[in-house]
Design a protein around this motif. Structure first.
Motif, mmCIF file in Angstrom:
data_model
loop_
_atom_site.group_PDB
_atom_site.id
_atom_site.type_symbol
_atom_site.label_atom_id
_atom_site.label_comp_id
_atom_site.label_asym_id
_atom_site.label_seq_id
_atom_site.Cartn_x
_atom_site.Cartn_y
_atom_site.Cartn_z
ATOM 1 N N GLY A 103 0.825 -1.021 -0.123
ATOM 2 C CA GLY A 103 -0.050 0.049 0.122
ATOM 3 C C GLY A 103 0.708 1.387 0.100
ATOM 4 O O GLY A 103 0.118 2.571 -0.026
ATOM 5 N N ALA A 104 2.185 1.174 -0.192
ATOM 6 C CA ALA A 104 2.974 2.333 -0.139
ATOM 7 C C ALA A 104 2.875 3.129 -1.307
ATOM 8 O O ALA A 104 2.468 2.418 -2.503
ATOM 9 C CB ALA A 104 4.534 1.796 0.314
ATOM 10 N N GLY A 105 2.913 4.450 -1.397
ATOM 11 C CA GLY A 105 3.026 5.164 -2.441
ATOM 12 C C GLY A 105 1.920 6.269 -2.411
ATOM 13 O O GLY A 105 1.478 6.708 -1.044
ATOM 14 N N VAL A 106 1.648 6.957 -3.393
ATOM 15 C CA VAL A 106 0.579 7.988 -3.514
ATOM 16 C C VAL A 106 -0.833 7.656 -3.299
ATOM 17 O O VAL A 106 -1.129 6.542 -3.955
ATOM 18 C CB VAL A 106 0.755 8.923 -4.754
ATOM 19 N N TYR A 248 0.011 10.351 1.179
ATOM 20 C CA TYR A 248 1.396 9.464 0.607
ATOM 21 C C TYR A 248 1.822 8.583 1.966
ATOM 22 O O TYR A 248 1.930 9.002 3.213
ATOM 23 C CB TYR A 248 2.564 10.473 0.368
ATOM 24 N N SER A 249 1.833 7.395 1.560
ATOM 25 C CA SER A 249 2.406 6.425 2.486
ATOM 26 C C SER A 249 3.643 5.905 2.095
ATOM 27 O O SER A 249 3.937 5.167 1.186
ATOM 28 C CB SER A 249 1.133 5.250 2.482
ATOM 29 N N PRO A 290 13.711 6.258 -1.125
ATOM 30 C CA PRO A 290 14.869 6.003 -2.043
ATOM 31 C C PRO A 290 14.728 6.936 -3.589
ATOM 32 O O PRO A 290 15.625 7.078 -4.320
ATOM 33 C CB PRO A 290 14.714 4.529 -2.228
ATOM 34 N N ASP A 291 13.373 6.869 -4.014
ATOM 35 C CA ASP A 291 13.136 7.463 -4.955
ATOM 36 C C ASP A 291 12.913 8.983 -5.305
ATOM 37 O O ASP A 291 12.691 9.614 -6.181
ATOM 38 C CB ASP A 291 11.823 7.076 -5.969
ATOM 39 N N GLY A 292 13.611 9.716 -4.009
ATOM 40 C CA GLY A 292 13.562 11.190 -3.868
ATOM 41 C C GLY A 292 12.336 11.976 -3.484
ATOM 42 O O GLY A 292 12.291 13.044 -3.599
ATOM 43 N N LYS A 293 11.327 11.293 -3.362
ATOM 44 C CA LYS A 293 10.022 11.732 -2.620
ATOM 45 C C LYS A 293 9.896 12.013 -1.340
ATOM 46 O O LYS A 293 10.806 11.559 -0.620
ATOM 47 C CB LYS A 293 8.771 10.659 -3.295
#
Length: 293
Positions: A103-106, A248-249, A290-293
């Motif tokens: 469920g991680a992400g926007v 964001y999670s 890690p992706d800079g968000k």
């Protein structure tokens, strides 16, 4: 008659070889013992050398005081059992965040047709606008009723209630002004051909813009903590933080970063770091993925 002896190259080389052999065959220690005497000599007295060394290495008054102090420190006996420790046995358990990799992400519903403005209003929504609108109108009326001398052309003396449309236009002009890079506010609404932009004066007059800017507030009439250093913006700040957390999670792979926002105004927690590009400013601690968000 010239009695000087003439030497050729072979004679000079022979003389140098003889002098070198004599030098290496001689012992420095033998010459030193001959000068001061040896221990096998019955007339040699070891106490003389000891006394001479003591005179040469005798400490000064300052060194003797330092040695006495060191000696007194060494003689101290410390009972470590009497020293109370600052360690505490009571501690809180580390919170388990229960990261959900799936469920991680926007968390916002974003499609390919969504514009940047649509994403912005999902965070800066009507709830945020109503908070700023109500606080600004209350603060503008408060400034208008203050018993202080007003100049003839004082903007706040003729304060008019701000509408939602006007507040939206105000923030739009603020963003446009930042893009244009105009530092002086009066130049935005002037007739100077170098800084003239027709959309600014067409959207709002300069006097109305300054009136809204002076009355802009987000904490008037809202209960806040007095000791909070962000007391003037804490209601808006906390509201934005909650909306960002729900939008964001993050995953479990996170890193802590620091950044400096340029600020040269008066602020109690403004910092100065000479190695940064912006030496004066507000220091932020950022939790990054890690992706800079």
């Amino acid at each position: 008659m010239d009695t000087r002896k003439k030497y050729d190259d072979e004679n000079i080389r022979q003389i140098l070889d003889e002098s070198n052999s004599d030098f290496y065959n001689s012992s420095d220690t033998d010459s030193f013992e001959e000068s001061i005497g040896s221990a096998d000599d019955p007339t040699y007295n070891l106490n003389n050398d000891v006394s001479s060394n003591e005179e040469f290495n005798s400490p000064s008054s300052e060194d003797s005081d330092g040695q006495q102090n060191n000696a007194s420190i060494d003689n101290l006996s410390i009972d470590f059992e009497d020293i109370s420790s600052d360690w505490e046995d009571d501690f809180n358990d580390i919170e388990d965040f229960n990261f959900d990799e799936f469920g991680a992400g926007v968390q916002l519903d974003i499609t390919d047709e969504v514009t940047s403005y649509d994403v912005f209003i999902k965070i800066w929504d009507d709830e945020v606008m109503q908070l700023i609108l109500n606080s600004s109108n209350k603060y503008g009326e408060k400034l208008k009723k203050l018993k202080r001398p007003h100049t003839k052309n004082c903007h706040i003396q003729h304060f008019k209630e701000i509408s939602l449309i006007e507040l939206q236009k105000f923030f739009g002009l603020c963003l446009l002004r930042a893009e244009l890079g105009i530092s002086v506010l009066r130049q935005c609404f002037g007739k100077d051909p170098l800084n003239y932009h027709p959309i600014l004066s067409f959207t709002m007059s300069g006097r109305r813009f300054e009136q809204i800017l002076e009355a802009l507030n987000c904490s008037e009439g809202v209960p806040v903590e007095v000791n909070d250093r962000l007391v003037k913006i804490s209601p808006l700040f906390n509201m934005i933080i909650k909306k960002l957390q729900s939008s964001y999670s993050p995953s479990k792979n996170l890193s802590l970063d620091e950044s400096m926002m340029l600020w040269r105004g008066r602020l109690i927690f403004r910092q100065y770091i000479k190695n940064k590009r912006h030496k004066y400013g507000i220091k932020f601690y950022e939790l990054c993925t890690p992706d800079g968000k």
